[in-house]
Design a protein around this motif. Structure first.
Motif, mmCIF file in Angstrom:
data_model
loop_
_atom_site.group_PDB
_atom_site.id
_atom_site.type_symbol
_atom_site.label_atom_id
_atom_site.label_comp_id
_atom_site.label_asym_id
_atom_site.label_seq_id
_atom_site.Cartn_x
_atom_site.Cartn_y
_atom_site.Cartn_z
ATOM 1 N N SER A 11 -71.300 62.770 -72.571
ATOM 2 C CA SER A 11 -70.227 61.800 -72.369
ATOM 3 C C SER A 11 -70.181 61.374 -70.910
ATOM 4 O O SER A 11 -70.523 62.150 -70.006
ATOM 5 C CB SER A 11 -68.872 62.381 -72.785
ATOM 6 N N ASP A 12 -69.772 60.129 -70.694
ATOM 7 C CA ASP A 12 -69.635 59.606 -69.336
ATOM 8 C C ASP A 12 -68.742 58.372 -69.380
ATOM 9 O O ASP A 12 -68.873 57.535 -70.280
ATOM 10 C CB ASP A 12 -71.005 59.248 -68.750
ATOM 11 N N GLU A 13 -67.858 58.256 -68.406
ATOM 12 C CA GLU A 13 -66.926 57.126 -68.394
ATOM 13 C C GLU A 13 -67.602 55.811 -68.035
ATOM 14 O O GLU A 13 -67.040 54.733 -68.281
ATOM 15 C CB GLU A 13 -65.788 57.400 -67.409
ATOM 16 N N ASP A 14 -68.812 55.877 -67.446
ATOM 17 C CA ASP A 14 -69.499 54.659 -67.027
ATOM 18 C C ASP A 14 -70.434 54.093 -68.089
ATOM 19 O O ASP A 14 -71.046 53.042 -67.877
ATOM 20 C CB ASP A 14 -70.290 54.919 -65.739
ATOM 21 N N LEU A 15 -70.583 54.773 -69.210
ATOM 22 C CA LEU A 15 -71.410 54.239 -70.284
ATOM 23 C C LEU A 15 -70.786 52.961 -70.840
ATOM 24 O O LEU A 15 -69.567 52.868 -70.998
ATOM 25 C CB LEU A 15 -71.553 55.262 -71.409
ATOM 26 N N LYS A 16 -71.646 51.988 -71.146
ATOM 27 C CA LYS A 16 -71.156 50.718 -71.686
ATOM 28 C C LYS A 16 -72.098 50.250 -72.789
ATOM 29 O O LYS A 16 -73.244 50.722 -72.887
ATOM 30 C CB LYS A 16 -71.064 49.668 -70.581
ATOM 31 N N PRO A 17 -71.640 49.338 -73.646
ATOM 32 C CA PRO A 17 -72.491 48.855 -74.736
ATOM 33 C C PRO A 17 -73.835 48.338 -74.225
ATOM 34 O O PRO A 17 -73.903 47.628 -73.219
ATOM 35 C CB PRO A 17 -71.656 47.724 -75.350
ATOM 36 N N GLY A 18 -74.892 48.736 -74.914
ATOM 37 C CA GLY A 18 -76.240 48.344 -74.520
ATOM 38 C C GLY A 18 -76.974 49.410 -73.734
ATOM 39 O O GLY A 18 -78.208 49.374 -73.645
ATOM 40 N N ASP A 19 -76.243 50.356 -73.134
ATOM 41 C CA ASP A 19 -76.895 51.452 -72.414
ATOM 42 C C ASP A 19 -77.653 52.336 -73.404
ATOM 43 O O ASP A 19 -77.215 52.536 -74.543
ATOM 44 C CB ASP A 19 -75.867 52.302 -71.668
ATOM 45 N N THR A 20 -78.776 52.875 -72.955
ATOM 46 C CA THR A 20 -79.553 53.780 -73.800
ATOM 47 C C THR A 20 -79.497 55.197 -73.238
ATOM 48 O O THR A 20 -79.469 55.400 -72.024
ATOM 49 C CB THR A 20 -81.020 53.334 -73.908
#
Length: 273
Positions: A196-205
């Motif tokens: 988990s990470d708060e900086d993950l966003k749609p499209g990240d792999t």
């Protein structure tokens, strides 16, 4: 009173100046030790014939370069005495490659490294790993419920003790994230791990790898992760030195650092939705 004020200002200025001074501490540098990075990983669905072993040495605390070890003799043998030679194809890199390694589940392998007049060996058995069955995503993960959380699941092998290493790679973290676990309380049942990470966003792999590992390697990685601050009880005792499974057959006290592992790996990539 005015003189006292001037004295206090002078002392304060001296203290602030002292705090800005850079102090160089002379540290004793121990004799270099060989460091062996011998991770023989067989990713499911691949031949596993191409493998690499890296040799370096320890160095001083302030050194900015890691010394490479060239000119060593490196090979692995299996229980049938088949020899897999690892050759340093580019001099000075410390990277020894084999193009014809033959991974077999349950097979026992012996690594031999001859560096100068010192011979090091290590023995490990290739450990199977379950398939990753599915993944899930939650957008309210983490301690504060603000992280994107990716979970992946697998079914533990029944009627045996199993040990696992998880590795996560993502653009939002500067280095891979690792975790180790066992089926002590979940034998034969479904298990999961998460990132988990708060900086993950749609499209990240996110690259996920699940390794089947030995109990000894599990304990070794536990020590390394604790030393690196990778979770655990904040009041735990100071971890012991992680010396790995390499034995110096010439001079036992001149042990090498690192580990020889032989693992099957289940791997996949997840795209954040």
């Amino acid at each position: 009173m005015k003189n006292i004020r001037y004295i206090l200002l002078f002392l304060t200025a001296m203290l602030l100046t002292s705090c800005e001074e850079v102090v160089d501490v002379d540290l004793d540098t121990a004799a270099p030790r060989l460091v062996v990075e011998a991770s023989i990983d067989w990713v499911k669905g691949t031949a596993g014939n191409r493998q690499i072993i890296k040799l370096t040495t320890t160095t001083g605390y302030y050194s900015t370069e890691i010394p490479k070890v060239s000119g060593a003799t490196v090979f692995i043998t299996n229980s049938s005495n088949t020899v897999f030679d690892f050759i340093e194809q580019e001099a000075g890199t410390g990277e020894y490659k084999c193009e014809y390694f033959a991974p077999v589940l349950g097979e026992t392998y012996v690594l031999t490294v001859i560096n100068g007049d010192q011979t090091y060996t290590a023995t490990e058995t290739m450990t199977a790993v379950p398939d990753i069955t599915y993944t899930t995503q939650a957008n309210d993960g983490g301690f504060l419920g603000e992280d994107v959380e990716i979970r992946y699941y697998w079914n533990d092998f029944p009627d045996q003790s199993n040990y696992y290493l998880s590795r996560f790679d993502a653009a939002v973290i500067p280095t891979p994230e690792y975790d180790v676990g066992s089926d002590e309380f979940f034998e034969g049942n479904e298990m999961f791990e998460f990132f988990s990470d708060e900086d993950l966003k749609p499209g990240d792999t996110i690259s996920i790898k699940l390794y089947g590992i030995s109990e000894r390697y599990h304990d070794y990685m536990n020590i390394l992760l604790a030393a690196a601050g990778g979770g655990g009880n904040p009041f735990q005792s100071v971890p012991t030195a992680a010396t790995g499974n390499l034995i110096n057959q010439t001079n036992e006290s001149n042990y090498a650092l690192g580990y020889f592992r032989v693992c099957e790996v289940s791997a996949l990539q997840v795209t954040v939705q």
